[in-house]
Design a protein around this motif. Structure first.
Motif, PDB file in Angstrom:
ATOM      1  N   LYS A  48      63.070  48.559  44.651  1.00 44.82           N
ATOM      2  CA  LYS A  48      63.797  49.314  43.629  1.00 44.82           C
ATOM      3  C   LYS A  48      62.902  49.592  42.429  1.00 44.82           C
ATOM      4  O   LYS A  48      62.891  50.705  41.893  1.00 44.82           O
ATOM      5  N   ALA A  51      60.382  52.249  43.287  1.00 46.66           N
ATOM      6  CA  ALA A  51      61.016  53.571  43.310  1.00 46.66           C
ATOM      7  C   ALA A  51      61.245  54.076  41.892  1.00 46.66           C
ATOM      8  O   ALA A  51      61.026  55.261  41.597  1.00 46.66           O
ATOM      9  N   GLN A  52      61.684  53.178  41.002  1.00 42.94           N
ATOM     10  CA  GLN A  52      61.911  53.565  39.607  1.00 42.94           C
ATOM     11  C   GLN A  52      60.608  53.988  38.938  1.00 42.94           C
ATOM     12  O   GLN A  52      60.572  54.983  38.206  1.00 42.94           O
ATOM     13  N   SER A  54      57.936  55.125  40.428  1.00 44.77           N
ATOM     14  CA  SER A  54      57.504  56.384  41.033  1.00 44.77           C
ATOM     15  C   SER A  54      58.287  57.560  40.459  1.00 44.77           C
ATOM     16  O   SER A  54      57.714  58.609  40.126  1.00 44.77           O
ATOM     17  N   ASN A  55      59.603  57.380  40.328  1.00 41.03           N
ATOM     18  CA  ASN A  55      60.446  58.442  39.768  1.00 41.03           C
ATOM     19  C   ASN A  55      60.085  58.721  38.312  1.00 41.03           C
ATOM     20  O   ASN A  55      60.072  59.876  37.872  1.00 41.03           O
ATOM     21  N   LYS A  56      59.806  57.643  37.571  1.00 41.88           N
ATOM     22  CA  LYS A  56      59.434  57.802  36.164  1.00 41.88           C
ATOM     23  C   LYS A  56      58.122  58.569  36.031  1.00 41.88           C
ATOM     24  O   LYS A  56      57.997  59.469  35.194  1.00 41.88           O
ATOM     25  N   GLU A  58      56.807  60.654  38.194  1.00 40.41           N
ATOM     26  CA  GLU A  58      57.035  62.046  38.592  1.00 40.41           C
ATOM     27  C   GLU A  58      57.733  62.821  37.480  1.00 40.41           C
ATOM     28  O   GLU A  58      57.380  63.968  37.179  1.00 40.41           O
ATOM     29  N   PHE A  59      58.733  62.180  36.852  1.00 39.37           N
ATOM     30  CA  PHE A  59      59.464  62.818  35.754  1.00 39.37           C
ATOM     31  C   PHE A  59      58.529  63.140  34.591  1.00 39.37           C
ATOM     32  O   PHE A  59      58.568  64.245  34.033  1.00 39.37           O
ATOM     33  N   ASN A  62      56.188  66.014  35.456  1.00 39.47           N
ATOM     34  CA  ASN A  62      56.901  67.298  35.433  1.00 39.47           C
ATOM     35  C   ASN A  62      57.181  67.738  33.999  1.00 39.47           C
ATOM     36  O   ASN A  62      57.075  68.926  33.666  1.00 39.47           O
TER      37      ASN A  62
END
Length: 213
Positions: A48, A51-52, A54-56, A58-59, A62
């Motif tokens: 988890k 994943a957090q 990685s998402n952070k 990517e965010f 972007n």
């Protein structure tokens, strides 16, 4: 019958015989089961967190790309006012963008909507609510009290909560004493974290408005 099924059945039979008649074996199995569950929980937490992260990442990538391309500047700023206040380039780009009267009008409206959307305690809100908590303000020397004083000042001047240029000096002076926090995971917030997060958001919005106004 499948020979493997027979062997499995025999294995299960002896396992349960041993489990029932040998207390030490039973205790050992309980310990193993506890360890297995703890291991699964640890693996789940690690996955988890990865994943957090990685998402952070990517965010943030972007968001940086959009800033470089002059895309969604107002939204990026008001979605995360603390980030915006700390990003000189973003603020400069917005200053340039709102030279257009139509864009300025949108910025003003969205700023007010963002400011009004913050709710904390009895007084840190667009319209005070003295019935939401047993005691109002919920603190005597902290954020809710500072919001009460600003509401009192605004009322005396016949102004509203979103009038950013009114009754802001003492309020902003209080907010300036609270450093920006890097903590963003709302799921793990304590009451103190909520207080800091709210104060930071108010401070950033007022400073952005002062800078870009």
């Amino acid at each position: 019958m499948n020979p493997l099924s027979v062997f499995e059945a025999i294995g299960h039979f002896f396992y349960w015989i041993l489990y029932l008649v040998n207390p030490d074996f039973k205790e050992e199995q309980k310990i193993k089961e506890i360890e297995r569950k703890e291991h699964l929980q640890l693996v789940s937490k690690i996955e988890k967190r990865k994943a957090q992260e990685s998402n952070k990442k990517e965010f943030e990538e972007n968001r940086l790309t959009k800033i470089n391309n002059n895309e969604d500047l107002l939204k990026i700023c008001l979605d995360d006012p603390v980030f915006c206040d700390n990003n000189i380039i973003l603020k400069e780009k917005i200053e340039e963008e709102i030279k257009n009267p139509d864009r300025r009008k949108i910025f003003e409206e969205e700023w007010k909507n963002t400011f009004k959307s913050i709710n904390y305690g009895c007084y840190c809100r667009n319209e005070t609510n003295l019935y939401i908590y047993p005691k109002c303000p919920i603190d005597d020397i902290s954020l809710d009290q500072a919001c009460k004083l600003r509401h009192d000042c605004l009322k005396s001047e016949n102004k509203t909560w979103v009038d950013s240029d009114s009754c802001k000096t003492d309020f902003l002076s209080f907010l300036e004493r609270i450093p920006y926090s890097n903590k963003t995971n709302l799921e793990t917030f304590s009451n103190e974290d909520v207080f800091i997060f709210t104060a930071n958001k108010y401070k950033a919005l007022l400073k952005i408005k002062n800078k870009i106004n």
